[in-house]
Motif scaffolding. Structure first.
Motif, PDB file in Angstrom:
ATOM      1  N   TYR A  35       8.070 -34.348  20.859  1.00  0.00           N
ATOM      2  CA  TYR A  35       7.254 -34.798  22.069  1.00  0.00           C
ATOM      3  C   TYR A  35       6.896 -36.474  22.012  1.00  0.00           C
ATOM      4  N   VAL A  36       6.682 -36.860  20.810  1.00  0.00           N
ATOM      5  CA  VAL A  36       6.264 -38.379  20.492  1.00  0.00           C
ATOM      6  C   VAL A  36       7.301 -39.200  20.990  1.00  0.00           C
ATOM      7  N   ARG A  37       8.609 -38.833  20.565  1.00  0.00           N
ATOM      8  CA  ARG A  37       9.825 -39.680  20.886  1.00  0.00           C
ATOM      9  C   ARG A  37      10.009 -39.470  22.327  1.00  0.00           C
ATOM     10  N   ALA A  38       9.935 -38.428  22.956  1.00  0.00           N
ATOM     11  CA  ALA A  38      10.447 -38.316  24.459  1.00  0.00           C
ATOM     12  C   ALA A  38       9.335 -39.107  25.145  1.00  0.00           C
ATOM     13  N   ARG A  39       8.284 -39.610  24.623  1.00  0.00           N
ATOM     14  CA  ARG A  39       7.173 -40.387  25.483  1.00  0.00           C
ATOM     15  C   ARG A  39       7.332 -41.699  25.023  1.00  0.00           C
ATOM     16  N   PRO A  51       3.193 -45.041  28.518  1.00  0.00           N
ATOM     17  CA  PRO A  51       1.707 -45.014  27.770  1.00  0.00           C
ATOM     18  C   PRO A  51       1.352 -43.670  27.246  1.00  0.00           C
ATOM     19  N   PRO A  52       0.754 -43.784  26.106  1.00  0.00           N
ATOM     20  CA  PRO A  52       0.439 -42.424  25.431  1.00  0.00           C
ATOM     21  C   PRO A  52      -0.799 -41.916  26.312  1.00  0.00           C
ATOM     22  N   ARG A  97       0.696 -48.519  15.676  1.00  0.00           N
ATOM     23  CA  ARG A  97      -0.671 -48.784  15.854  1.00  0.00           C
ATOM     24  C   ARG A  97      -1.116 -49.094  16.911  1.00  0.00           C
ATOM     25  N   ARG A  98      -0.457 -50.427  17.513  1.00  0.00           N
ATOM     26  CA  ARG A  98      -0.838 -50.870  18.564  1.00  0.00           C
ATOM     27  C   ARG A  98      -0.812 -49.840  19.818  1.00  0.00           C
ATOM     28  N   ARG A  99       0.448 -49.056  19.925  1.00  0.00           N
ATOM     29  CA  ARG A  99       0.527 -48.051  21.046  1.00  0.00           C
ATOM     30  C   ARG A  99      -0.614 -47.067  20.946  1.00  0.00           C
ATOM     31  N   CYS A 100      -1.036 -46.572  20.082  1.00  0.00           N
ATOM     32  CA  CYS A 100      -1.935 -45.191  19.632  1.00  0.00           C
ATOM     33  C   CYS A 100      -3.292 -45.751  19.474  1.00  0.00           C
TER      34      CYS A 100
END
Length: 128
Positions: free
Chosen positions: A19-23, A27-28, A113-116
């Motif tokens: 799921y995380v790699r597909a997105r 933006p999260p 870290r920045r993304r999430c």
């Protein structure tokens, strides 16, 4: 039943990763941030716990050698445990990057870290 539970946990972790790699290029969303934070907590708990256990075992082995209850060759095993403990601390702190070396672990962690939106743990030292 136990095997089913273990398989379910493994499938859950694989599902989170997929799921995380597909997105990765979007933006999260809230779910991704929650899953990433949960994974961060689980990873740090497991890795740092294993590092503490290995360090305690290494200390016990070293103490047994110093107390002359074990052969001196156990120091080599103790050293190996300390090395594995350091690797676990590194993985617990930064996770794993995308390559097989440890060179990209920290930059990949910083991007995650920045993304999430994980807070940065400052290492400020009080002036003396």
């Amino acid at each position: 039943m136990k095997e089913l539970a273990i398989g379910g946990v493994i499938a859950l972790f694989i599902g989170i990763d997929v799921y995380v790699r597909a997105r990765a290029n979007r933006p999260p969303d809230r779910l991704e941030r929650a899953l990433a934070l949960a994974w961060l907590i689980i990873r740090r708990t497991l890795c740092h716990g294993m590092a503490a256990l290995m360090t305690a075992l290494a200390g016990g082995m070293g103490w047994a050698v110093l107390d002359r209850k074990a052969p001196a060759g156990n120091l080599l095993g103790s050293l190996a445990l300390v090395v594995f403990a350091l690797i676990c601390v590194h993985w617990g702190r930064f996770g794993r990057g995308y390559s097989t070396s440890a060179l990209d672990d920290k930059p990949v962690h910083e991007r995650r870290r920045r993304r999430c939106g994980w807070r940065h743990q400052s290492r400020t030292v009080a002036a003396s």
